[in-house]
Design an enzyme around this catalytic site. Structure first.
Site, PDB file in Angstrom:
ATOM      1  N   CYS A   2       0.797  -1.272   0.107  1.00  0.00           N
ATOM      2  CA  CYS A   2       0.067  -0.115   0.024  1.00  0.00           C
ATOM      3  C   CYS A   2       0.823   1.308   0.026  1.00  0.00           C
ATOM      4  CB  CYS A   2      -0.943   0.158   1.301  1.00  0.00           C
ATOM      5  SG  CYS A   2      -2.222  -1.343   1.197  1.00  0.00           S
ATOM      6  N   ARG A  35       3.916   0.044  -4.839  1.00  0.00           N
ATOM      7  CA  ARG A  35       3.669  -0.775  -3.264  1.00  0.00           C
ATOM      8  C   ARG A  35       2.535  -1.512  -3.633  1.00  0.00           C
ATOM      9  NH1 ARG A  35       7.147   1.839   0.421  1.00  0.00           N
ATOM     10  NH2 ARG A  35       6.029   0.861   1.978  1.00  0.00           N
ATOM     11  N   TRP A  83      -2.629  -2.832  -1.675  1.00  0.00           N
ATOM     12  CA  TRP A  83      -2.357  -4.057  -1.974  1.00  0.00           C
ATOM     13  C   TRP A  83      -3.382  -4.773  -0.927  1.00  0.00           C
ATOM     14  CZ3 TRP A  83      -0.526  -8.451   0.820  1.00  0.00           C
ATOM     15  CH2 TRP A  83      -0.146  -9.436   0.117  1.00  0.00           C
ATOM     16  N   ASN A 109      -2.334   1.461   5.671  1.00  0.00           N
ATOM     17  CA  ASN A 109      -1.419   0.507   5.229  1.00  0.00           C
ATOM     18  C   ASN A 109      -1.186  -0.602   6.391  1.00  0.00           C
ATOM     19  OD1 ASN A 109       0.728  -1.255   4.025  1.00  0.00           O
ATOM     20  ND2 ASN A 109       2.130   0.286   4.520  1.00  0.00           N
ATOM     21  N   GLY A 110      -1.248  -1.725   6.350  1.00  0.00           N
ATOM     22  CA  GLY A 110      -1.191  -2.662   7.307  1.00  0.00           C
ATOM     23  C   GLY A 110      -1.993  -3.631   7.604  1.00  0.00           C
ATOM     24  N   GLU A 499      17.129 -17.881  -8.164  1.00  0.00           N
ATOM     25  CA  GLU A 499      16.694 -16.473  -8.483  1.00  0.00           C
ATOM     26  C   GLU A 499      16.407 -16.214  -9.953  1.00  0.00           C
ATOM     27  OE1 GLU A 499      15.863 -13.745  -7.127  1.00  0.00           O
ATOM     28  OE2 GLU A 499      16.540 -11.928  -8.383  1.00  0.00           O
ATOM     29  N   LYS A 503      12.542 -14.908 -10.804  1.00  0.00           N
ATOM     30  CA  LYS A 503      11.964 -13.839 -11.817  1.00  0.00           C
ATOM     31  C   LYS A 503      11.200 -14.463 -12.768  1.00  0.00           C
ATOM     32  CE  LYS A 503      13.269 -11.356  -9.795  1.00  0.00           C
ATOM     33  NZ  LYS A 503      14.027 -11.098  -8.679  1.00  0.00           N
ATOM     34  N   GLU A 506       7.705 -14.583 -11.151  1.00  0.00           N
ATOM     35  CA  GLU A 506       6.835 -13.503 -10.823  1.00  0.00           C
ATOM     36  C   GLU A 506       6.750 -12.612 -11.811  1.00  0.00           C
ATOM     37  OE1 GLU A 506       8.992 -11.118  -7.679  1.00  0.00           O
ATOM     38  OE2 GLU A 506      10.788 -11.674  -8.647  1.00  0.00           O
ATOM     39  N   HIS A 522      18.364 -37.163  -7.086  1.00  0.00           N
ATOM     40  CA  HIS A 522      17.591 -37.570  -5.745  1.00  0.00           C
ATOM     41  C   HIS A 522      16.053 -37.279  -6.059  1.00  0.00           C
ATOM     42  CE1 HIS A 522      21.185 -38.249  -3.749  1.00  0.00           C
ATOM     43  NE2 HIS A 522      21.685 -37.057  -4.063  1.00  0.00           N
ATOM     44  N   LYS A 625       5.867  -4.063  -4.045  1.00  0.00           N
ATOM     45  CA  LYS A 625       7.203  -4.017  -3.748  1.00  0.00           C
ATOM     46  C   LYS A 625       7.789  -4.345  -2.347  1.00  0.00           C
ATOM     47  CE  LYS A 625      11.421  -2.684  -5.209  1.00  0.00           C
ATOM     48  NZ  LYS A 625      11.831  -3.956  -6.025  1.00  0.00           N
TER      49      LYS A 625
HETATM   50  C1  F6R Z   1      11.422 -10.487  -5.741  1.00  0.00           C
HETATM   51  C2  F6R Z   1      11.273  -9.536  -4.531  1.00  0.00           C
HETATM   52  C3  F6R Z   1      11.038  -9.914  -3.389  1.00  0.00           C
HETATM   53  C4  F6R Z   1      11.611  -9.426  -2.204  1.00  0.00           C
HETATM   54  C5  F6R Z   1      11.387  -9.637  -1.077  1.00  0.00           C
HETATM   55  C6  F6R Z   1      12.212  -9.059   0.190  1.00  0.00           C
HETATM   56  O1  F6R Z   1      11.812  -9.977  -7.189  1.00  0.00           O
HETATM   57  O2  F6R Z   1      11.487  -8.440  -5.016  1.00  0.00           O
HETATM   58  O3  F6R Z   1      11.268 -11.424  -3.257  1.00  0.00           O
HETATM   59  O4  F6R Z   1      13.274  -9.616  -2.626  1.00  0.00           O
HETATM   60  O5  F6R Z   1       9.877  -9.404  -0.774  1.00  0.00           O
HETATM   61  O6  F6R Z   1      11.911  -7.712  -0.057  1.00  0.00           O
HETATM   62  P1  F6R Z   1      12.990  -6.634   0.743  1.00  0.00           P
HETATM   63  O7  F6R Z   1      14.537  -6.801   0.022  1.00  0.00           O
HETATM   64  O8  F6R Z   1      12.598  -5.232   0.391  1.00  0.00           O
HETATM   65  O9  F6R Z   1      13.134  -7.165   2.000  1.00  0.00           O
END
Ligand code: F6R
Length: 630
Positions: A2, A35, A83, A109-110, A499, A503, A506, A522, A625
């Site tokens: 949010c 956000r 969000w 937010n929260g 990773e 990517k 998501e 395994h 984010k």
């Molecule tokens: C993936 C991504 C998330 C963040 C995770 C932690 O692309 O962005 O997996 O890495 O939510 O976020 P931070 O680094 O802000 O604690």
């Protein structure tokens, strides 16, 4: 999670800013949309009433609504981009929520954890609700306190006093912003375990979930502490705790400019941020060592004697940041010989971890606001551990609550999927590992200098990969119909594989998994069938032991079962060609540092594939984010 913006402007006798609250708030929401983008809404105070508009979906839907049904000009406004937590992403559940006869508007937010019991209490008093949200309960509580307990008397502390009393009753994590038609020149906000910063203007003041909410107007920001309430007018900023005791905020200067949060000619923030990576690594290295290769991490204010006595390191992080932590583990253990664990913050917090005063907690967070990581850090501190934060966001909560911070200087990361922050986190973790090795005498100064020299060559090598991105982009586009993609790696290539898979999940919403290449036999090898695409991150053939040979064997194992193999290998590694459908070469670099290079083609691949499917790579579905709820 949010995005929140508040504005009060244009006080009499001061600079006439000429800002209409609607414009300021919308601009802030545009910058904060990363956000959350389930809905957006805005409320302004004008002509003795509250006027609001809200709409489900992206901010553009709200903008269309505002064009069809404009809001009046105003000097005071709040805005929200959501969000969803409580209640689906509908118009009704969008913020703001109104109470006190629609004269009070609240955004949030929260999560209000005791919302159900408060709602019952308010229902018994005859309050009616229009949404399924916990936010509307907070709005109703605030309205009830203002009208019935304080008798709607602004001279009695008004909205600020009502906010204090309401916050004393709320449990959970929240940032709340409120405006009331009775006090048209005021926005009142509260924060507990959820982000909020104040922006200081000239004859106008701002509130934002982070500084991007007001970066177009001012670079002067004020950090707020936990459990604080702030009341802004055009000329004043007053901070108290939840009981009315005055408090001080800490002012700081925001050192990035609005242009760094623009797309810079790229079609998406993500693509721009991938291309920012040479600079993100460079900036993170800059100024942290002297000409003799001695690390000078002056910002690590932890007593060196304490760092020498550390007998265990636990890295805490989530998502991409946790993969950066996994890379860090290989480097720290190799350089410092300190046992290093990496744990997902939410798993660490709710078991019974063994932590004491000789444990060093290294949290990694781009946002510095991830609730799971914040809670884990607090828990570790309670157990007596020393805490260092690796973070990209100045003034955010996790570094503020840690004993020391090593900032990554990647600049603002706007795309929801993390790219440049990941490389900057790995870089910072390497610096921390080398610093510990230097302090504890695990490495000769000359050895540290050599690693730093290799690190300093990384930005140019990333640029080399970016200059040759066309080949991997083409592959991404050509594979737009893939149903599932697997990623394999060993050693530091393992977190890179995970990773790469994250990517793709998501951004492109397709099934992807990252495996340790040695683990395949395994179980997961059963997934391989004719045509299954498998990316393999191959270590340098010049590297240690038989790592390279082992991975080449793993490629052969999957190929023998019909997999289509796509290999990321070091320049000059001719051996892999025989086993790969496609090979992407990265410049030579020592094995431990290779993730800073091998990740980049995987990011470009996911971006190209998702773009070919027509998806919004900056705002993938269901994500936000900054994950500020547990
Ligand atoms: C993936 C991504 C998330 C963040 C995770 C932690 O692309 O962005 O997996 O890495 O939510 O976020 P931070 O680094 O802000 O604690």
């Amino acid at each position: 999670m949010c995005g929140i913006v508040g504005y009060v402007g244009h006080s009499a006798g001061r600079v006439n800013t000429g800002h209409n609250a609607l414009d300021v708030v919308l601009e802030g929401l545009r910058r904060l949309e990363y956000r959350g983008y389930d809905s957006a809404g805005i409320a302004v105070v004008a002509d003795g009433t509250i006027s609001s508009r809200k709409k489900s979906g992206k901010l553009s839907n709200l903008v269309a609504e505002l064009e069809a049904s404009p809001l009046p000009e105003s000097l005071t406004g709040i805005g929200h981009t959501r969000w969803a937590t409580h209640g689906g992403p509908t118009d009704q559940n969008a913020h703001p929520h109104l109470s006190d006869g629609d004269r009070l508007a609240v955004i949030h937010n929260g999560i209000i954890e005791n919302f159900a019991e408060l709602k019952q209490e308010l229902l018994r008093k005859g309050v009616t609700f229009r949404s399924e949200t916990d936010t509307e309960v907070a709005a109703a509580l605030l309205g009830d306190i203002y009208r019935n307990q304080l008798k709607g008397d602004a001279s009695n502390g008004g909205l600020t006093k009502a906010m204090q009393l309401a916050c004393q009753r709320l449990e959970g994590a929240f940032t709340l912003l409120a405006v009331h038609a009775d006090q048209p020149d005021v926005v009142v906000a509260a924060r507990r375990n959820s982000p909020l910063v104040v922006g200081l203007g000239d004859g106008e003041n701002f509130l934002g979930s982070d500084v991007s909410g007001f970066i177009d107007y001012t670079r002067r920001a004020v950090e707020l502490g936990q459990d604080q309430i702030v009341t802004i007018t055009a000329d004043t900023v007053e901070i108290t705790d939840f009981y009315g005791t005055p408090a001080e905020g800490k002012e700081y200067h925001v050192n990035w400019d609005p242009a760094s949060a623009e797309k810079g000619g790229f079609p998406s923030f993500m693509e721009k941020e991938i291309h920012d990576q040479p600079d993100a690594v460079l900036q993170t290295l800059l100024g942290r060592s002297d000409v003799n290769g001695k690390l000078t991490l002056d910002e690590l204010r932890v007593d060196p004697e304490l760092l020498k006595s550390v007998d265990k390191i636990i890295v805490l992080a989530c998502g991409t940041s946790a993969y950066a932590g996994q890379v860090a583990k290989y480097a720290i253990e190799h350089w410092c010989r300190i046992p290093t664990e990496v744990e997902l913050s939410h798993e660490f917090r709710y078991r019974d971890p063994i932590v004491d005063q000789n444990t060093l907690i290294v949290s990694i967070s781009q946002s510095g606001e991830t609730m799971d990581t914040l809670m884990a850090v607090r828990y570790a501190k309670e157990q007596g551990a020393k805490t260092v934060s690796i973070c990209n966001t100045n003034g955010s909560t996790i570094p503020r609550e840690s004993d020391a911070v090593l900032y990554t200087h990647a600049g603002p990361e706007i795309a929801v999927a993390s790219t440049k922050a990941f490389l900057a986190q790995i870089t910072a973790a390497y610096l921390l590992g080398l610093y510990l090795a230097q302090l504890r005498g695990n490495k000769f100064q000359g050895e540290i200098k050599d690693v730093l020299a290799d690190l300093n060559k990384i930005p140019a090598k990333i640029q080399q990969i970016l200059d040759n991105e066309a080949q991997i982009k083409e592959l991404g586009q050509a594979m737009a119909d893939a149903k599932s993609v697997l990623f394999l790696g060993r050693h530091v290539g393992f977190p890179v594989a995970m990773e790469g898979a994250l990517k793709l999940k998501e951004l492109a919403y397709i099934h992807a998994e990252g495996f340790a290449a040695g683990e395949l036999k395994h179980g997961p090898i059963a997934l391989i069938e004719e045509g299954q695409p498998v990316f393999v991150v191959v270590p340098s053939p010049r590297g240690r032991d038989s790592l390279h040979a082992k991975v080449v064997s793993n490629i052969q194992e999957v190929r023998a079962r019909g997999a289509k193999t796509i290999v990321i290998a070091e320049e000059g590694d001719e051996a892999v060609k025989a086993y790969a459908e496609h090979v992407f070469y990265i410049p030579e670099t020592p094995t431990l540092l290779a993730p800073l290079l091998s990740t980049v083609p995987l990011q470009i691949f996911a971006l190209a594939l998702a773009s070919a499917k027509g998806y919004d790579v900056d705002q993938p579905r269901n994500l936000a984010k900054s994950v500020t709820v547990e």
